[in-house]
Design a protein around this motif. Sequence first.
Motif, short mmCIF file in Angstrom:
data_model
loop_
_atom_site.label_atom_id
_atom_site.label_comp_id
_atom_site.label_asym_id
_atom_site.label_seq_id
_atom_site.Cartn_x
_atom_site.Cartn_y
_atom_site.Cartn_z
N VAL A 276 41.17 45.52 37.67
CA VAL A 276 40.64 46.07 36.57
C VAL A 276 39.01 45.37 36.29
O VAL A 276 38.23 45.94 35.89
CB VAL A 276 41.63 46.10 35.13
N PHE A 277 39.12 44.00 36.62
CA PHE A 277 37.81 43.38 36.54
C PHE A 277 36.93 44.13 37.62
O PHE A 277 35.59 43.98 37.46
CB PHE A 277 37.70 42.01 36.58
N ASP A 278 37.21 44.66 38.73
CA ASP A 278 36.50 45.49 39.79
C ASP A 278 36.11 46.62 39.09
O ASP A 278 34.80 46.97 39.30
CB ASP A 278 37.32 45.49 41.00
N TYR A 279 36.82 47.29 38.53
CA TYR A 279 36.52 48.45 37.82
C TYR A 279 35.45 48.25 36.62
O TYR A 279 34.33 48.86 36.64
CB TYR A 279 37.78 49.18 36.93
N ASN A 280 35.46 47.17 36.11
CA ASN A 280 34.61 46.77 34.78
C ASN A 280 33.37 46.55 35.55
O ASN A 280 32.26 46.84 35.04
CB ASN A 280 35.24 45.59 34.13
N TYR B 166 26.73 39.70 37.11
CA TYR B 166 27.22 39.10 38.33
C TYR B 166 27.82 37.71 37.78
O TYR B 166 28.98 37.34 38.36
CB TYR B 166 26.17 38.76 39.39
N ASP B 167 27.16 36.94 37.08
CA ASP B 167 27.85 35.67 36.65
C ASP B 167 29.13 35.74 35.72
O ASP B 167 30.12 35.16 35.88
CB ASP B 167 26.83 34.74 35.79
N ASN B 168 28.95 36.77 34.97
CA ASN B 168 30.40 37.20 34.24
C ASN B 168 31.59 37.47 35.04
O ASN B 168 32.49 36.94 34.86
CB ASN B 168 30.30 38.24 33.41
N GLN B 169 31.22 38.32 36.01
CA GLN B 169 32.22 38.95 37.12
C GLN B 169 32.71 37.62 38.13
O GLN B 169 33.95 37.32 38.03
CB GLN B 169 31.64 39.81 37.77
N ARG B 170 31.78 36.94 38.39
CA ARG B 170 32.21 35.62 39.19
C ARG B 170 33.00 34.68 38.28
O ARG B 170 34.00 34.20 38.73
CB ARG B 170 30.93 34.98 39.61
N ASN B 171 32.48 34.37 37.28
CA ASN B 171 33.39 33.37 36.43
C ASN B 171 34.91 34.05 36.08
O ASN B 171 36.03 33.39 35.99
CB ASN B 171 32.62 33.10 34.85
N SER B 172 34.87 35.25 35.69
CA SER B 172 36.17 35.92 35.57
C SER B 172 37.23 35.88 36.76
O SER B 172 38.42 35.56 36.65
CB SER B 172 35.87 37.49 35.09
N ILE C 80 38.84 41.48 27.25
CA ILE C 80 37.42 41.58 27.76
C ILE C 80 37.33 43.15 28.58
O ILE C 80 36.23 43.49 28.02
CB ILE C 80 37.25 40.39 28.97
N ILE C 81 38.30 43.44 29.08
CA ILE C 81 38.22 44.71 29.77
C ILE C 81 38.20 45.85 28.56
O ILE C 81 37.25 46.94 28.64
CB ILE C 81 39.31 44.92 30.71
N ASN C 82 39.17 45.75 27.62
CA ASN C 82 39.14 46.88 26.80
C ASN C 82 37.94 46.81 25.76
O ASN C 82 37.52 47.95 25.74
CB ASN C 82 40.60 46.65 25.55
N GLN D 47 32.57 57.57 34.26
CA GLN D 47 33.11 56.23 33.93
C GLN D 47 34.44 56.04 34.21
O GLN D 47 35.07 54.98 33.83
CB GLN D 47 32.25 55.35 32.62
N ASP D 48 35.38 57.18 34.29
CA ASP D 48 36.56 57.18 34.08
C ASP D 48 37.40 56.30 35.20
O ASP D 48 37.01 56.49 36.40
CB ASP D 48 37.12 58.40 34.13
N TYR D 49 38.38 55.36 34.93
CA TYR D 49 38.98 54.76 35.97
C TYR D 49 39.60 55.40 36.96
O TYR D 49 39.33 55.07 38.11
CB TYR D 49 40.25 53.84 35.22
N ILE D 50 39.95 56.81 36.76
CA ILE D 50 40.59 57.40 37.97
C ILE D 50 39.53 58.12 38.77
O ILE D 50 39.77 58.23 40.07
CB ILE D 50 41.40 58.62 37.33
#
Length: 147
Positions: A8-12, A74-80, A115-117, A140-143
């Motif tokens: 889900v963080f990849d999707y985000n 990018y920094d947010n993603q790396r830290n998460s 965070i995701i929601n 932007q839909d997950y599917i």
Amino acid sequence: MKALFHQVFDYNYHSNKQLISTFADLEVVPEKSVELFNHILNAHHIWNARILEQHSEFGVWQEHEPRAWEEIHYDNQRNSFEIITNTDFWEQRIKYEDSEGSHFTRSLQDILFHIINHSTHHRGQILMDLRANGIEPPEQDYIYYKR
């Protein structure tokens, strides 16, 4: 749980990158979209800092130059991802102070889900704002992301 959060963080990450790209193609990005996207980036940063017991560098509604968005994202993603990768205890309690000075304690898994929601909620508002300004937003839909 680890695999789910990575997914889900990849999707985000993908969804926010799409918006950064869409914004870069526009002559003028609607003001509300700019405000909301900065808020998404700031909130993600703030929650990572709370989890890592660090001081946040950003305010909740702080504005950044669009050229900084990609690096912040990018920094947010790396830290998460680092948090997720190094976690085995999802019920770990995180103590934090909110932007109004109130103190709370929540589980790590609840904060990561938040965070995701939170990001998804505000991306939906951005898509509505783009449409209201005559701009067709990216899907932007997950599917669709999973296709």
